[in-house]
Design a protein around this motif. Sequence first.
Motif, PDB file in Angstrom:
ATOM      1  N   ARG A  82       3.955   4.181  -7.323  1.00 52.80           N
ATOM      2  CA  ARG A  82       3.367   2.955  -7.593  1.00 52.80           C
ATOM      3  C   ARG A  82       3.667   2.255  -8.712  1.00 52.80           C
ATOM      4  NH1 ARG A  82      -2.268   5.986  -5.997  1.00 52.80           N
ATOM      5  NH2 ARG A  82      -1.831   5.761  -3.764  1.00 52.80           N
TER       6      ARG A  82
ATOM      7  N   GLU B 197       4.496   5.675   3.020  1.00 61.44           N
ATOM      8  CA  GLU B 197       3.645   6.744   3.071  1.00 61.44           C
ATOM      9  C   GLU B 197       4.906   7.752   3.313  1.00 61.44           C
ATOM     10  OE1 GLU B 197       2.198   7.189   7.797  1.00 61.44           O
ATOM     11  OE2 GLU B 197       0.855   5.951   6.252  1.00 61.44           O
TER      12      GLU B 197
ATOM     13  N   THR C 133       3.310  10.035  -6.622  1.00 55.81           N
ATOM     14  CA  THR C 133       2.858   8.921  -6.054  1.00 55.81           C
ATOM     15  C   THR C 133       2.348   7.949  -7.155  1.00 55.81           C
ATOM     16  OG1 THR C 133       1.761  10.407  -4.390  1.00 55.81           O
ATOM     17  CG2 THR C 133       0.664   8.160  -4.855  1.00 55.81           C
TER      18      THR C 133
ATOM     19  N   SER D 116       3.952  -1.185   3.445  1.00 51.36           N
ATOM     20  CA  SER D 116       3.251   0.159   3.508  1.00 51.36           C
ATOM     21  C   SER D 116       4.217   1.275   3.549  1.00 51.36           C
ATOM     22  CB  SER D 116       2.352   0.110   5.102  1.00 51.36           C
ATOM     23  OG  SER D 116       1.802   1.333   4.993  1.00 51.36           O
TER      24      SER D 116
ATOM     25  N   HIS E 215       7.994   7.122   5.329  1.00 47.31           N
ATOM     26  CA  HIS E 215       7.820   6.185   6.323  1.00 47.31           C
ATOM     27  C   HIS E 215       7.682   4.751   5.714  1.00 47.31           C
ATOM     28  CE1 HIS E 215       6.402   4.618  10.227  1.00 47.31           C
ATOM     29  NE2 HIS E 215       5.539   4.088   9.794  1.00 47.31           N
TER      30      HIS E 215
ATOM     31  N   GLN F  70      -4.828   0.203   1.604  1.00 47.74           N
ATOM     32  CA  GLN F  70      -4.156   0.481   2.770  1.00 47.74           C
ATOM     33  C   GLN F  70      -3.774  -1.000   3.548  1.00 47.74           C
ATOM     34  OE1 GLN F  70      -6.830   2.652   5.348  1.00 47.74           O
ATOM     35  NE2 GLN F  70      -8.536   1.189   5.044  1.00 47.74           N
TER      36      GLN F  70
ATOM     37  N   SER G  26       0.960  -1.173  -0.086  1.00 51.90           N
ATOM     38  CA  SER G  26      -0.121   0.048  -0.100  1.00 51.90           C
ATOM     39  C   SER G  26       0.842   1.295  -0.026  1.00 51.90           C
ATOM     40  CB  SER G  26      -0.860  -0.109   1.021  1.00 51.90           C
ATOM     41  OG  SER G  26      -0.020  -0.082   2.395  1.00 51.90           O
ATOM     42  N   ILE G  27       0.607   2.200  -1.076  1.00 57.36           N
ATOM     43  CA  ILE G  27       1.172   3.316  -1.072  1.00 57.36           C
ATOM     44  C   ILE G  27       0.311   4.429  -0.966  1.00 57.36           C
ATOM     45  CG2 ILE G  27       2.762   5.072  -2.398  1.00 57.36           C
ATOM     46  CD1 ILE G  27       3.875   2.322  -3.738  1.00 57.36           C
ATOM     47  N   THR G  28       0.178   5.404   0.172  1.00 57.68           N
ATOM     48  CA  THR G  28      -0.762   6.476   0.290  1.00 57.68           C
ATOM     49  C   THR G  28      -0.269   7.751  -0.477  1.00 57.68           C
ATOM     50  OG1 THR G  28       0.397   7.189   2.321  1.00 57.68           O
ATOM     51  CG2 THR G  28      -1.642   5.569   2.390  1.00 57.68           C
ATOM     52  N   GLU G  29      -1.113   8.512  -0.714  1.00 58.93           N
ATOM     53  CA  GLU G  29      -0.495   9.665  -1.680  1.00 58.93           C
ATOM     54  C   GLU G  29       0.402  10.614  -0.980  1.00 58.93           C
ATOM     55  OE1 GLU G  29      -2.435  13.065  -4.493  1.00 58.93           O
ATOM     56  OE2 GLU G  29      -3.336  11.172  -4.242  1.00 58.93           O
ATOM     57  N   PHE G  30       1.448  10.897  -1.579  1.00 55.31           N
ATOM     58  CA  PHE G  30       2.425  11.562  -0.996  1.00 55.31           C
ATOM     59  C   PHE G  30       2.059  13.097  -1.058  1.00 55.31           C
ATOM     60  CE2 PHE G  30       4.952   7.976  -0.907  1.00 55.31           C
ATOM     61  CZ  PHE G  30       6.188   8.214  -0.354  1.00 55.31           C
TER      62      PHE G  30
END
Length: 158
Positions: free
Chosen positions: A52, A73, A48, A71, A104, A66, A28-32
């Motif tokens: 990905r 972020e 981002t 993971s 992170h 998520q 999971s890669i959350t939006e930077f």
Amino acid sequence: MILSLASCHISYKFTGASIDYDRVKTLSITEFVNQAPLVYPPLSQSFTEALRDIFRRQTRLEQIAQAGDFSIEGAIVGYDLTPVAVQEDAFASMTRFTMTVSVHFENNADPDKNFDRTFSAYTEFDSSSLFSQVQDDLVRQLTDDITKQIFNATAEDW
């Protein structure tokens, strides 16, 4: 002798990824978020997506929204222009463009590999060029560099 050579098997991975796919299956890669003092509006989404994409091309991890086994972020914390190579007329002949990203990373399969780290890259361009004219190409170049650094630190375990 021919039979013994035929039974030998050598395997190489050219992606460089050293992921244990028995233990790590999702990412999971959350939006930077762009937290840099100088904000370039399309940067958050394009960075981002580039991150990905490198994982999509070089691993077989399933990307989920998520709580992935991997993971990632973070935030874009620096987007800076600095004059370099100042001439005798006090004008810079070159400008350095630097991008900095705070990351992170959590490896839920091996928590000892979790980290908080900052990645940075820069390039220089001729000051006679308007930054707005070269910005897209420079952003793409630095995004490629930083996403490779992040990939190396997470999937390649460097």
